[in-house]
Write a protein that holds these residues in place. Structure first.
Motif, mmCIF file in Angstrom:
data_model
loop_
_atom_site.group_PDB
_atom_site.id
_atom_site.type_symbol
_atom_site.label_atom_id
_atom_site.label_comp_id
_atom_site.label_asym_id
_atom_site.label_seq_id
_atom_site.Cartn_x
_atom_site.Cartn_y
_atom_site.Cartn_z
ATOM 1 N N SER A 59 0.893 -0.696 -0.109
ATOM 2 C CA SER A 59 0.275 0.404 0.364
ATOM 3 C C SER A 59 0.347 0.823 -0.376
ATOM 4 O O SER A 59 0.186 2.256 -0.771
ATOM 5 N N ASP A 60 1.850 1.403 0.298
ATOM 6 C CA ASP A 60 3.015 2.499 0.610
ATOM 7 C C ASP A 60 3.762 2.704 -1.245
ATOM 8 O O ASP A 60 4.556 3.561 -0.857
ATOM 9 N N ASP A 61 3.909 1.244 -1.541
ATOM 10 C CA ASP A 61 4.277 1.485 -2.926
ATOM 11 C C ASP A 61 3.893 2.571 -3.968
ATOM 12 O O ASP A 61 2.777 2.961 -3.393
ATOM 13 N N TYR A 62 4.660 2.960 -4.745
ATOM 14 C CA TYR A 62 4.098 4.245 -5.399
ATOM 15 C C TYR A 62 3.661 3.897 -7.161
ATOM 16 O O TYR A 62 4.765 2.576 -7.109
ATOM 17 N N LEU A 63 2.429 3.833 -7.492
ATOM 18 C CA LEU A 63 1.930 3.493 -9.075
ATOM 19 C C LEU A 63 2.700 4.239 -10.198
ATOM 20 O O LEU A 63 1.809 6.266 -9.462
ATOM 21 N N ILE A 64 2.432 4.835 -11.185
ATOM 22 C CA ILE A 64 2.407 6.030 -11.985
ATOM 23 C C ILE A 64 2.421 5.595 -13.549
ATOM 24 O O ILE A 64 3.243 4.845 -13.728
ATOM 25 N N GLY A 65 0.779 6.142 -14.219
ATOM 26 C CA GLY A 65 0.869 5.351 -15.812
ATOM 27 C C GLY A 65 0.868 6.203 -16.425
ATOM 28 O O GLY A 65 1.978 7.283 -16.425
ATOM 29 N N THR A 66 0.487 5.675 -17.470
ATOM 30 C CA THR A 66 0.491 6.545 -19.181
ATOM 31 C C THR A 66 -0.943 6.604 -18.988
ATOM 32 O O THR A 66 -1.625 7.950 -18.768
ATOM 33 N N TYR A 67 -1.792 7.806 -19.996
ATOM 34 C CA TYR A 67 -2.405 7.780 -20.378
ATOM 35 C C TYR A 67 -4.159 6.699 -19.942
ATOM 36 O O TYR A 67 -4.803 7.120 -20.499
ATOM 37 N N ARG A 68 -3.301 5.710 -20.031
ATOM 38 C CA ARG A 68 -4.368 3.988 -20.686
ATOM 39 C C ARG A 68 -4.608 3.759 -18.981
ATOM 40 O O ARG A 68 -3.798 2.592 -18.893
ATOM 41 N N THR A 69 -4.685 4.586 -18.126
ATOM 42 C CA THR A 69 -4.642 4.194 -16.933
ATOM 43 C C THR A 69 -5.858 3.946 -16.156
ATOM 44 O O THR A 69 -6.079 3.892 -14.075
ATOM 45 N N HIS A 70 -7.448 4.419 -16.203
ATOM 46 C CA HIS A 70 -8.679 3.767 -15.334
ATOM 47 C C HIS A 70 -8.445 1.821 -15.055
ATOM 48 O O HIS A 70 -8.484 2.749 -13.423
ATOM 49 N N GLY A 71 -7.856 1.113 -15.374
ATOM 50 C CA GLY A 71 -7.579 -0.064 -14.839
ATOM 51 C C GLY A 71 -6.746 -0.299 -13.839
ATOM 52 O O GLY A 71 -7.133 -0.560 -13.173
ATOM 53 N N HIS A 72 -5.987 1.244 -13.954
ATOM 54 C CA HIS A 72 -4.578 0.986 -12.768
ATOM 55 C C HIS A 72 -5.043 1.886 -11.409
ATOM 56 O O HIS A 72 -4.755 1.178 -10.613
ATOM 57 N N ALA A 73 -6.128 2.946 -11.890
ATOM 58 C CA ALA A 73 -6.713 3.448 -10.683
ATOM 59 C C ALA A 73 -7.917 2.189 -10.448
ATOM 60 O O ALA A 73 -7.342 2.140 -8.644
ATOM 61 N N LEU A 74 -8.220 1.903 -10.730
ATOM 62 C CA LEU A 74 -9.128 0.681 -10.434
ATOM 63 C C LEU A 74 -9.319 -0.418 -9.304
ATOM 64 O O LEU A 74 -9.456 -0.889 -8.135
ATOM 65 N N ALA A 75 -7.231 -0.934 -9.925
ATOM 66 C CA ALA A 75 -7.028 -1.922 -9.677
ATOM 67 C C ALA A 75 -6.150 -1.237 -8.417
ATOM 68 O O ALA A 75 -6.331 -2.478 -7.455
ATOM 69 N N ARG A 76 -5.369 -0.527 -8.111
ATOM 70 C CA ARG A 76 -5.389 -0.006 -6.951
ATOM 71 C C ARG A 76 -6.261 0.181 -5.672
ATOM 72 O O ARG A 76 -5.890 1.240 -4.449
ATOM 73 N N GLY A 77 -7.640 0.679 -6.231
ATOM 74 C CA GLY A 77 -8.636 1.031 -4.815
ATOM 75 C C GLY A 77 -9.434 1.942 -5.036
ATOM 76 O O GLY A 77 -10.508 2.133 -4.266
ATOM 77 N N THR A 78 -9.145 3.124 -6.097
ATOM 78 C CA THR A 78 -9.844 4.053 -6.899
ATOM 79 C C THR A 78 -11.070 3.958 -6.741
ATOM 80 O O THR A 78 -11.231 2.693 -7.320
#
Length: 376
Positions: A59-78
């Protein structure tokens, strides 16, 4: 082949992938209805790479993505509500409706955003890694980017600094075989992208990005290696997007037969088959996961529809980081008392009076010019 997880983990992984798939499908429909503005880039087909990676992050790791990132946010818990609201440009969105599809952001969950500039997130990831190092934290930054970004100048510069300064960053290439509409072998002289940072001393590995369990296993090992050594690493995940580069992509650069061939490797269906065959999940579990995804996304659309638009007077808010210790970004000299241009609402009263007088004068001039006998 990586082994199957227990039932609870399998349910969570399946639920996240189903949510991303359903969300992206609905986002595409809402875009066609002109509910979502700007550009729209869907990650349908890339769910295993996204969920496999985020599921082994702390949970304390950082994630940064590109412009195709709806799924990344959802997977991270947003929450899906907030992501959909951002696509709709609503006040309740992750960026207050100001970022749209390409700029989802959730600092609370350390998802540090999507970026519209190809490769633009690479140096930012180095900065996040440097921050962790500076503060003595053992958090790792995961930087996910496309194959096309590996050709940018930012890529080489970032790899050099990350290696030189031993930054705790895991660079993950989501290689979906196309940089927009250009095939990998036509845009990159080196097609084995896992070796593209070798010249900077960063070791890489190529994995099957369509296999959720392989992604979890291999990315998990890379994460722990980076965490223990403090040195950067690179993973290339072979994946595929079933939709075009963006919603406006006519897809004339690839054959339908190629897309159908990759659909046979659908990451969600492949994971379901393995879980059913292994007795970890049953058909009721699968149906429940899909039903929950449907309900969540339907509720997200309703939430976004009913959410308010940002107030017009907030148009210029949050454009600058303003503090007493920083200088002025701009100077407004429209009055005898120059003031900070980024603080228009705090302008001296004399400037507001002058502006109102100017507007009144302009109205009088227009009225005079439109009187009979006065030439336009």
């Amino acid at each position: 082949m990586a082994g199957l997880p227990d039932r609870n983990i399998a349910l969570d992984l399946l639920g996240r992938m189903c949510l991303i798939r359903r969300f992206e499908e609905e986002a595409g429909r809402q875009y066609q209805r002109a509910k979502a503005g700007g550009f729209l880039h869907l990650a349908i087909g890339e769910e295993a790479t996204i969920v496999g990676t985020t599921s082994v992050m702390r949970s304390d790791d950082y994630l940064i993505g590109t412009y195709r990132t709806h799924g990344h946010a959802l997977a991270r818990g947003t929450p899906a509500d907030e992501v959909m609201a951002e696509l709709f440009g609503k006040e309740t969105g992750t960026s207050g409706g100001r970022g749209g599809s390409m700029h989802i952001f959730d600092a609370e969950r350390r998802f540090m955003g999507g970026y519209g500039i190809v490769g633009g997130n690479l140096p930012l990831a180095a900065g996040l890694g440097l921050a962790s190092q500076y503060k003595g934290e053992d958090s790792v930054t995961v930087c996910m980017f496309g194959d096309g970004a590996s050709n940018t100048g930012n890529f080489g510069e970032t790899m050099n600094l990350a290696a030189l300064w031993d930054l705790p960053v895991l660079f993950l290439v989501e290689n979906n075989l196309y940089g927009m509409g250009t095939a990998l072998e036509r845009h990159s002289a080196v097609t084995d992208l896992s070796q593209k940072a070798a010249g900077y001393g960063i070791e890489g590995e190529r994995i099957d990005g369509m296999d959720l369990l392989e992604v979890r296993e291999r990315v998990g090992e890379h994460l722990e290696s980076v965490r223990d050594s403090g040195k950067p690493s690179l993973v290339e995940a072979f994946t595929y997007r079933y939709r075009g580069h963006s919603a406006a992509d006519p897809e004339v650069y690839r054959d339908k037969s190629e897309v159908e061939e990759w659909r046979e490797k659908d990451p969600i269906e492949s994971f379901i088959r393995r879980c059913l065959d292994g007795g970890v999940l049953d058909q009721d579990d699968v149906a429940a996961a899909r039903r929950e995804a449907d309900e969540t996304v339907e509720a997200a659309v309703e939430f976004a529809d009913e959410s308010p638009e940002p107030a017009l007077e907030s148009l210029y808010e949050e454009l600058y980081v303003v503090s007493e210790t920083m200088g002025w970004y701009s100077v407004d000299e429209r009055s005898p008392e120059p003031h900070r241009g980024e603080l228009g609402e705090d302008a001296p009263e004399v400037m507001k009076e002058l502006a109102e007088s100017g507007a009144a004068h302009a109205s009088e001039e227009r009225e005079r010019q439109t009187r009979e006998g006065v030439r336009e």
